[in-house]
Design an enzyme around this catalytic site. Sequence first.
Site, short mmCIF file in Angstrom:
data_model
loop_
_atom_site.label_atom_id
_atom_site.label_comp_id
_atom_site.label_asym_id
_atom_site.label_seq_id
_atom_site.Cartn_x
_atom_site.Cartn_y
_atom_site.Cartn_z
N GLU A 175 -3.91 -7.19 8.33
CA GLU A 175 -4.01 -8.12 7.22
C GLU A 175 -2.66 -8.57 6.66
O GLU A 175 -2.60 -9.47 5.83
CB GLU A 175 -4.86 -7.54 6.08
CG GLU A 175 -4.15 -6.55 5.18
CD GLU A 175 -4.28 -5.11 5.64
OE1 GLU A 175 -3.67 -4.24 5.01
OE2 GLU A 175 -4.97 -4.85 6.64
N ALA A 176 -1.55 -7.94 7.10
CA ALA A 176 -0.26 -8.29 6.52
C ALA A 176 0.88 -7.84 7.42
O ALA A 176 0.71 -6.99 8.30
CB ALA A 176 -0.11 -7.66 5.13
N LYS A 223 5.28 -6.96 1.23
CA LYS A 223 4.07 -7.09 2.04
C LYS A 223 3.62 -8.54 2.01
O LYS A 223 3.23 -9.07 0.96
CB LYS A 223 2.96 -6.17 1.49
CG LYS A 223 1.69 -6.18 2.32
CD LYS A 223 0.73 -5.11 1.83
CE LYS A 223 -0.51 -5.01 2.71
NZ LYS A 223 -1.41 -3.91 2.29
N ASP A 268 -11.50 2.50 2.83
CA ASP A 268 -11.08 2.52 4.24
C ASP A 268 -10.04 3.62 4.45
O ASP A 268 -9.10 3.45 5.22
CB ASP A 268 -10.51 1.15 4.64
CG ASP A 268 -10.31 1.01 6.14
OD1 ASP A 268 -11.06 1.63 6.91
OD2 ASP A 268 -9.38 0.28 6.54
N ASP A 286 -2.45 0.61 1.50
CA ASP A 286 -3.42 -0.37 2.04
C ASP A 286 -4.74 -0.36 1.26
O ASP A 286 -5.72 0.24 1.68
CB ASP A 286 -3.69 -0.10 3.52
CG ASP A 286 -2.46 -0.33 4.39
OD1 ASP A 286 -1.54 -1.01 3.91
OD2 ASP A 286 -2.44 0.16 5.53
#
Length: 284
Positions: free
Chosen positions: A28-29, A44, A168, A185
């Site tokens: 995602e980054a 980020k 997650d 994260d």
Amino acid sequence: MKIPTRLAPLLSEGLIDQVISQLMSGKEATVYVVRSGDALRCAKVYKDAKHRSFRQASSYRDGRKVKNSRQARAMEKGSRYGRQMQEALWQNAEVDALFRLAAAGVRVPTPYICTDGVLLMELVVDELGHVAPRLNDVVLSEARAGELHMQLLKQVVRMLCAGVIHGDLSEYNILLAADGPVIIDLPQAVDAAGNNEAAAMLKRDVDNLAAYFGRFAPHLLGADYGTEIWKLFEAGQLNVDVELTGRVELDTRPVDLDGVLQEIEDIRLEEDARVRRLQELSAG
């Protein structure tokens, strides 16, 4: 190194002074090591939705609200504007969670600022001052595994007391810093009280920890900390100093089936009576 396009505005505005290197590129980054004054930090840079492999499942979005009705309608319709709002909501979820958890004493990277899809935060380092390794890259003794497992369970409890579930959590988003494990994260973080799948997510996070640390300390595989933590939370008995056992007492009391059926029947009769009253009022 060549300056990434998304970081150029931070340089021009003086928020960072130098881009040193790329640290990692994830689903995602992309994360860069940057210098701000005398301090090294992380930048980020979130990827656009079309360039991400991570997709926002509805289970993570459950409970995330927007106050603007126009934005909410656009998000429901999936229009271009709605997708932009969904992206902003997704990115803000991590920023909000980081500030919320840092204030609650959870060990997460200290956030500084988020602007134009870039989150500037603490660079987590080990005891030698090097970039801290992910937990997945560390070999542990049985005793050390048990110690770190309990430290992280306490962090999970502290997070839940602050109303947040990671959603997650695994060995891939935990760094082993000089002062212990650091949770990273958090774009998929969920509100414990507002998400219908919160209990399942909490248990999955805790079970992931047990599965990883159980490789080094097999006795951890037989515990059920996830269920224990959630039961304490539901009962209003969870606090940051709670003593966890990993054991859950099952409720073996027989179900009062007659009582349940009577309660259902009472509700049905009340609803029938309400409908009749409405019909009588409509009839004049």
